[in-house]
Design a protein around this motif. Structure first.
Motif, PDB file in Angstrom:
ATOM      1  N   THR A  26     -19.200 -17.163  12.408  1.00 15.26           N
ATOM      2  CA  THR A  26     -20.127 -16.526  11.467  1.00 15.26           C
ATOM      3  C   THR A  26     -20.829 -17.581  10.610  1.00 15.26           C
ATOM      4  O   THR A  26     -22.038 -17.488  10.391  1.00 15.26           O
ATOM      5  N   TRP A  27     -20.077 -18.584  10.144  1.00 14.92           N
ATOM      6  CA  TRP A  27     -20.696 -19.625   9.340  1.00 14.92           C
ATOM      7  C   TRP A  27     -21.712 -20.420  10.171  1.00 14.92           C
ATOM      8  O   TRP A  27     -22.801 -20.722   9.704  1.00 14.92           O
ATOM      9  N   LEU A  28     -21.358 -20.747  11.394  1.00 14.93           N
ATOM     10  CA  LEU A  28     -22.268 -21.502  12.250  1.00 14.93           C
ATOM     11  C   LEU A  28     -23.547 -20.707  12.557  1.00 14.93           C
ATOM     12  O   LEU A  28     -24.581 -21.292  12.878  1.00 14.93           O
TER      13      LEU A  28
ATOM     14  N   ILE B 126     -20.377  -9.945   5.883  1.00 14.17           N
ATOM     15  CA  ILE B 126     -20.246  -9.963   7.345  1.00 14.17           C
ATOM     16  C   ILE B 126     -18.804 -10.242   7.751  1.00 14.17           C
ATOM     17  O   ILE B 126     -18.232  -9.558   8.605  1.00 14.17           O
ATOM     18  N   THR B 127     -18.195 -11.263   7.128  1.00 11.95           N
ATOM     19  CA  THR B 127     -16.832 -11.614   7.510  1.00 11.95           C
ATOM     20  C   THR B 127     -15.830 -10.536   7.098  1.00 11.95           C
ATOM     21  O   THR B 127     -14.852 -10.306   7.809  1.00 11.95           O
TER      22      THR B 127
ATOM     23  N   GLY C 232      -9.832 -16.825  11.606  1.00 14.71           N
ATOM     24  CA  GLY C 232     -10.446 -18.093  11.230  1.00 14.71           C
ATOM     25  C   GLY C 232     -11.533 -18.511  12.208  1.00 14.71           C
ATOM     26  O   GLY C 232     -12.572 -19.054  11.813  1.00 14.71           O
ATOM     27  N   LYS C 233     -11.315 -18.225  13.483  1.00 14.13           N
ATOM     28  CA  LYS C 233     -12.327 -18.554  14.501  1.00 14.13           C
ATOM     29  C   LYS C 233     -13.580 -17.693  14.327  1.00 14.13           C
ATOM     30  O   LYS C 233     -14.699 -18.186  14.485  1.00 14.13           O
TER      31      LYS C 233
END
Length: 162
Positions: free
Chosen positions: A57-59, A104-105, A51-52
């Motif tokens: 990745t989103w940021l 990516i994730t 989750g971190k």
């Protein structure tokens, strides 16, 4: 043996240019709604390492796509909600941004399975599609923003709760 293929129903608005300037609410779910990213304890979100990584990745999305601004978002155990804004017309569609994030994730998660003993997944980490809603008013924006912020508080009533 013959296979019958069923055409997928397109859930996007016909004739809408998803590469145009806009603000969108998106939801992305894990395949089979498997909880890979943490848990909710006492109505608080506790992200695990996966989750971190998802959060980092989103940021980083605005660095990859400079025309994108990220607004509120929440990572839940088995899904992800976000408000994303594109600031000008580009050839890159909303689906391209979501697809890059999912790719990516997924690769990062596979690396975690190999090197950090993360829970494996079957075939795909994410479900095939994603939900989007075009935000067209301040009221809609405020409602969705509050929904994101309060998502952990109502986890047991959430449609994605397992």
């Amino acid at each position: 043996m013959s296979y019958i293929t069923h055409p997928r129903k397109n859930i996007r608005l016909p004739y809408y240019n998803y590469a145009s300037e806009g603000i969108y609410f998106i939801t992305i779910c894990t395949r089979h709604r498997e909880p890979f990213f943490g848990n909710i304890t006492d109505q608080r979100l506790i992200l695990n390492d996966a989750g971190k990584i998802l959060k980092e990745t989103w940021l980083d999305i605005p660095n990859r796509f400079p025309f994108v601004s990220i607004h509120d978002f929440i990572i839940m155990p088995n899904h992800f909600h976000a408000i994303i804004e594109t600031d000008h017309t580009t050839s890159i569609r909303l689906g391209d941004i979501v697809g890059a994030f999912k790719s990516i994730t997924t690769n990062q998660y596979i690396n975690g399975i190999r090197h950090k003993n993360w829970k494996p997944f079957e075939k795909r980490l994410w479900q095939r599609n994603y939900y989007e809603h075009i935000i067209r008013s301040e009221k809609s924006y405020q409602t969705l923003s509050q929904y994101i912020q309060n998502n952990p508080l109502s986890w047991k009533e959430d449609i994605f709760y397992i």
